[in-house]
Motif scaffolding. Sequence first.
Motif, PDB file in Angstrom:
ATOM      1  N   TYR A 102       1.020  -1.064   0.071  1.00 57.38           N
ATOM      2  CA  TYR A 102      -0.101  -0.003  -0.108  1.00 57.38           C
ATOM      3  C   TYR A 102       0.839   1.388  -0.045  1.00 57.38           C
ATOM      4  O   TYR A 102       2.129   1.167  -0.364  1.00 57.38           O
ATOM      5  N   GLY A 103       0.308   2.323   0.370  1.00 53.99           N
ATOM      6  CA  GLY A 103       0.921   3.738   0.488  1.00 53.99           C
ATOM      7  C   GLY A 103       0.491   4.471   1.403  1.00 53.99           C
ATOM      8  O   GLY A 103      -0.022   4.327   2.369  1.00 53.99           O
ATOM      9  N   PHE A 104       1.155   5.833   1.341  1.00 48.85           N
ATOM     10  CA  PHE A 104       0.623   6.849   2.328  1.00 48.85           C
ATOM     11  C   PHE A 104       0.699   8.297   1.687  1.00 48.85           C
ATOM     12  O   PHE A 104       1.124   8.448   0.393  1.00 48.85           O
ATOM     13  N   ASP A 105       0.004   9.168   2.238  1.00 49.15           N
ATOM     14  CA  ASP A 105      -0.262  10.451   1.615  1.00 49.15           C
ATOM     15  C   ASP A 105       0.918  11.541   2.363  1.00 49.15           C
ATOM     16  O   ASP A 105       1.096  11.741   3.399  1.00 49.15           O
ATOM     17  N   ALA A 106       1.934  11.788   1.219  1.00 53.26           N
ATOM     18  CA  ALA A 106       3.130  12.458   1.722  1.00 53.26           C
ATOM     19  C   ALA A 106       2.579  14.024   2.199  1.00 53.26           C
ATOM     20  O   ALA A 106       3.225  14.731   3.212  1.00 53.26           O
ATOM     21  N   SER A 107       1.360  14.483   1.695  1.00 53.40           N
ATOM     22  CA  SER A 107       1.047  15.710   2.421  1.00 53.40           C
ATOM     23  C   SER A 107       0.539  15.791   3.801  1.00 53.40           C
ATOM     24  O   SER A 107       0.308  16.738   4.318  1.00 53.40           O
ATOM     25  N   VAL A 129      -0.937   2.400   8.988  1.00 55.45           N
ATOM     26  CA  VAL A 129      -0.311   3.363   9.961  1.00 55.45           C
ATOM     27  C   VAL A 129       1.028   2.852  10.257  1.00 55.45           C
ATOM     28  O   VAL A 129       1.811   3.861  10.743  1.00 55.45           O
ATOM     29  N   THR A 130       1.521   1.819   9.760  1.00 47.54           N
ATOM     30  CA  THR A 130       2.865   1.502   9.688  1.00 47.54           C
ATOM     31  C   THR A 130       3.778   2.508   8.724  1.00 47.54           C
ATOM     32  O   THR A 130       4.706   2.832   8.801  1.00 47.54           O
ATOM     33  N   TYR A 131       3.100   2.695   7.576  1.00 45.88           N
ATOM     34  CA  TYR A 131       3.728   3.490   6.295  1.00 45.88           C
ATOM     35  C   TYR A 131       3.760   4.925   6.927  1.00 45.88           C
ATOM     36  O   TYR A 131       4.725   5.710   6.745  1.00 45.88           O
ATOM     37  N   GLU A 132       2.673   5.312   7.522  1.00 41.06           N
ATOM     38  CA  GLU A 132       2.443   6.865   8.200  1.00 41.06           C
ATOM     39  C   GLU A 132       3.629   6.840   9.121  1.00 41.06           C
ATOM     40  O   GLU A 132       4.220   8.069   8.979  1.00 41.06           O
TER      41      GLU A 132
END
Length: 218
Positions: A29-34, A131-134
């Motif tokens: 998955y991914g995360f939102d860099a903003s 949450v791990t990516y975040e």
Amino acid sequence: DKVIIPSEFVRRTFIERGIPEEKLSVSPYGFDASNFRKSEKKDDTFRAILVGNIGIQKGVHYLLQAWQELALPNAELVLIGRIEEEMKPVLKKYEGTFTYRGHVKHEELYKEYGNASVFVLPSLQEGSALVTYEAMACGLPLIVSENTGSVVRDGKDGYILPIRDVEGLKDKLTLFYENREQAAQMGDAAHEYVQQFSWAAYADRVMGVYREITGGTA
């Protein structure tokens, strides 16, 4: 033709249940860099944080046991998320051991991560916990279970433990508590590594699978 899955943990469990390995395509998955970025820690308290539903599946009870047994000076365990019904008597047993923040708006979570020293998620099972990516994006080292489905590299971005490993949790929490510089270095490594897991990159990976199974016409 293909089953798109988010982690090596999911891949392992699918193969164990008879799904042909060649059908599986792992796309993390991914995360939102903003929304998720580094921010300044406001104090010198050693703070472990867990974000997610506070329940059995997340392995919260093992973390609570480890934290209570360690009884580290000038340290705080912060839990953020919705409490599941079956956890209420467990939390009562450990009352006074942890700080419960309740619900925090998604766009404000980076501040909670930024004021923490380490992110812990000893889940019994997860597809791939967002949450791990975040937490990685916010520059935290992680302690996770092998069933959390994270992209954490063991020994580089943090540590990966077996499920239900209370002694392992105590060991790694103590390591970070006693070695703040090492924790910061792992957090920096996590921040750099996770940048490749944006949602745009996830979309590209998924579209790549579609192109593969349609002969490049997708």
